[in-house]
Design an enzyme around this catalytic site. Structure first.
Site, short mmCIF file in Angstrom:
data_model
loop_
_atom_site.label_atom_id
_atom_site.label_comp_id
_atom_site.label_asym_id
_atom_site.label_seq_id
_atom_site.Cartn_x
_atom_site.Cartn_y
_atom_site.Cartn_z
CE1 TYR A 1 33.49 57.35 92.77
CE2 TYR A 1 35.54 58.39 92.09
CZ TYR A 1 34.83 57.26 92.43
OH TYR A 1 35.46 56.04 92.43
CE LYS B 1 28.83 52.01 86.71
NZ LYS B 1 28.15 50.90 87.47
CB SER B 2 27.97 59.92 89.32
OG SER B 2 27.71 60.14 87.97
CG HIS C 1 20.42 56.40 88.16
ND1 HIS C 1 21.54 56.86 88.78
CD2 HIS C 1 20.57 55.05 88.07
CE1 HIS C 1 22.34 55.84 89.07
NE2 HIS C 1 21.76 54.73 88.65
CB SER D 1 32.68 53.99 85.70
OG SER D 1 32.05 53.15 86.62
CG PHE E 1 37.19 50.77 96.49
CD1 PHE E 1 36.24 51.07 95.55
CD2 PHE E 1 38.05 49.70 96.25
CE1 PHE E 1 36.12 50.34 94.37
CE2 PHE E 1 37.95 48.96 95.08
CZ PHE E 1 36.98 49.29 94.14
S1 PPS Z 1 25.52 52.64 89.37
O1 PPS Z 1 25.48 51.42 88.53
O2 PPS Z 1 25.03 53.81 88.63
O3 PPS Z 1 24.80 52.46 90.62
O4 PPS Z 1 27.07 52.87 89.66
P1 PPS Z 1 27.64 53.90 90.71
O5 PPS Z 1 27.52 53.33 92.06
O6 PPS Z 1 27.09 55.26 90.46
O7 PPS Z 1 29.17 54.01 90.29
C1 PPS Z 1 30.05 52.93 90.37
C2 PPS Z 1 31.45 53.51 90.49
O8 PPS Z 1 31.63 53.97 91.85
C3 PPS Z 1 32.81 53.34 92.38
N1 PPS Z 1 32.69 53.18 93.84
C4 PPS Z 1 33.59 53.67 94.70
N2 PPS Z 1 34.69 54.43 94.52
C5 PPS Z 1 35.41 54.73 95.63
N3 PPS Z 1 35.08 54.33 96.89
C6 PPS Z 1 33.98 53.59 97.11
N4 PPS Z 1 33.69 53.20 98.35
C7 PPS Z 1 33.17 53.23 95.99
N5 PPS Z 1 32.04 52.52 95.84
C8 PPS Z 1 31.77 52.50 94.51
C9 PPS Z 1 32.85 52.01 91.64
O9 PPS Z 1 34.09 51.38 91.77
C10 PPS Z 1 32.54 52.47 90.22
O10 PPS Z 1 33.61 53.20 89.62
P2 PPS Z 1 34.73 52.52 88.71
O11 PPS Z 1 35.49 53.66 88.11
O12 PPS Z 1 34.03 51.70 87.67
O13 PPS Z 1 35.56 51.71 89.63
#
Ligand code: PPS
Length: 297
Positions: free
Chosen positions: A193, A51-52, A108, A138, A229
């Site tokens: 991030y 979730k990073s 991870h 998240s 996003f």
């Molecule tokens: S995982 O399950 O570990 O693979 O998840 P991970 O990809 O590490 O984290 C998911 C969070 O990343 C956000 N995310 C983004 N934020 C901004 N821009 C882009 N392009 C983007 N892509 C993924 C995603 O929305 C999750 O965060 P939260 O806070 O839940 O929205």
């Protein structure tokens, strides 16, 4: 073999060498076998605590490294381009040892569990971190769609589980600290991030410089646009909508949820935030690591 211990508040997980694994997906024997994986000098490992910003960085890495920046390869899963190192179920027929160079991996794993040969080589590691309050938020929201892990009744219960490391991947503090403390043994780039949110172009530039890949302005524009996003949320492959139902329940949300800095404020109480701040200070205060907790900081 090291001890395998149960995870009290999630029977889908087991703890091994300080990391919590999903029972259904990985065995301790498999985890141990990864330590001997043969590293090549031109391997690239993208490593995160969950979730990073994993999928986001995976998309960026894939875009930077693919000729034409994905033109013509849009229909290929990102996980085929940047392969999950430990989740082999996503690439069951691929022999990682015979993949052509340069191999791009995402993982991870904690610093203690990655292949021994990754240390003191030219192989590159990109470690992406995120402020842990947003990680926790998240992760909590991810329970809605994650089929493989136990669901907490409410945020407070999850808050306690997270602090005790009773979640997939274990304790955030151990993961970040482990990688940060051993940074000198790796050819590593640390990213945040929040910096990606603030100025994605600069981070893309940082990554391409680290990889010694020169992108012209036009290429940079394409990468930044395709890693936004909005664009990723509307792209079923980038948004992992192709993952099977026994992993993700798409009825309740998606990987691209909100993508913001400071959303933890919508779920964490002031008291919880203060408890967290104290713990953060105790566990991370001696490291020169600063996080952005809110957008207007
Ligand atoms: S995982 O399950 O570990 O693979 O998840 P991970 O990809 O590490 O984290 C998911 C969070 O990343 C956000 N995310 C983004 N934020 C901004 N821009 C882009 N392009 C983007 N892509 C993924 C995603 O929305 C999750 O965060 P939260 O806070 O839940 O929205």
């Amino acid at each position: 073999m090291a001890a395998i211990t149960p995870v009290p508040r999630d029977s889908n997980l087991y703890c091994y060498k300080g990391f919590c694994f999903l029972k259904e997906i990985m065995s301790p024997e498999f985890i141990d076998s990864l330590q001997d994986f043969k590293i090549r000098d031109d391997d690239v490992f993208l490593i995160t605590y969950p979730k990073s910003g994993t999928i986001w960085s995976q998309q960026i890495l894939s875009l930077i490294c693919s000729e034409g920046h994905r033109n013509g390869t849009e229909k290929i899963e990102t996980s085929e381009r940047v392969k999950w190192f430990e989740f082999r179920a996503l690439n069951p027929d691929v022999d990682y040892n015979s993949c052509p160079s340069p191999r791009l991996f995402v993982s991870h794993l904690s610093e203690t569990l990655v292949p021994r040969g990754l240390k003191n080589t030219k192989a590159k590691v990109i470690y992406v971190m995120r402020n842990p309050k947003d990680v926790m938020n998240s992760f909590y929201r991810f329970q809605d769609i994650s089929v493989l892990t136990a669901k907490s009744q409410d945020f407070h219960q999850f808050f306690e589980k997270f602090l005790d490391g009773e979640v997939f991947a274990g304790k955030w503090f151990d993961h970040v600290r482990g990688w940060y403390n051993h940074k000198d043994a790796y050819n590593i780039l640390f990213l945040k991030y929040e910096d990606m949110i603030k100025d994605l172009r600069s981070v893309v530039k940082q990554i391409s410089t680290f990889l010694a890949l020169k992108l012209d302005d036009e290429a940079m524009d394409i990468v930044v646009k395709k890693a936004s996003f909005k664009q990723m949320k509307n792209d079923p492959l980038a948004n992992k909508e192709t993952l099977p139902e026994n992993i993700i329940d798409k009825r309740f949300g998606s990987f691209m949820r909100k993508g913001q800095v400071g959303d933890w404020k919508n779920v964490m109480t002031v008291a919880e935030s203060e408890i967290f701040d104290k713990l953060f200070h105790e566990k991370m205060g001696d490291l020169s690591l600063n996080f952005t907790w809110e957008v207007d900081e």
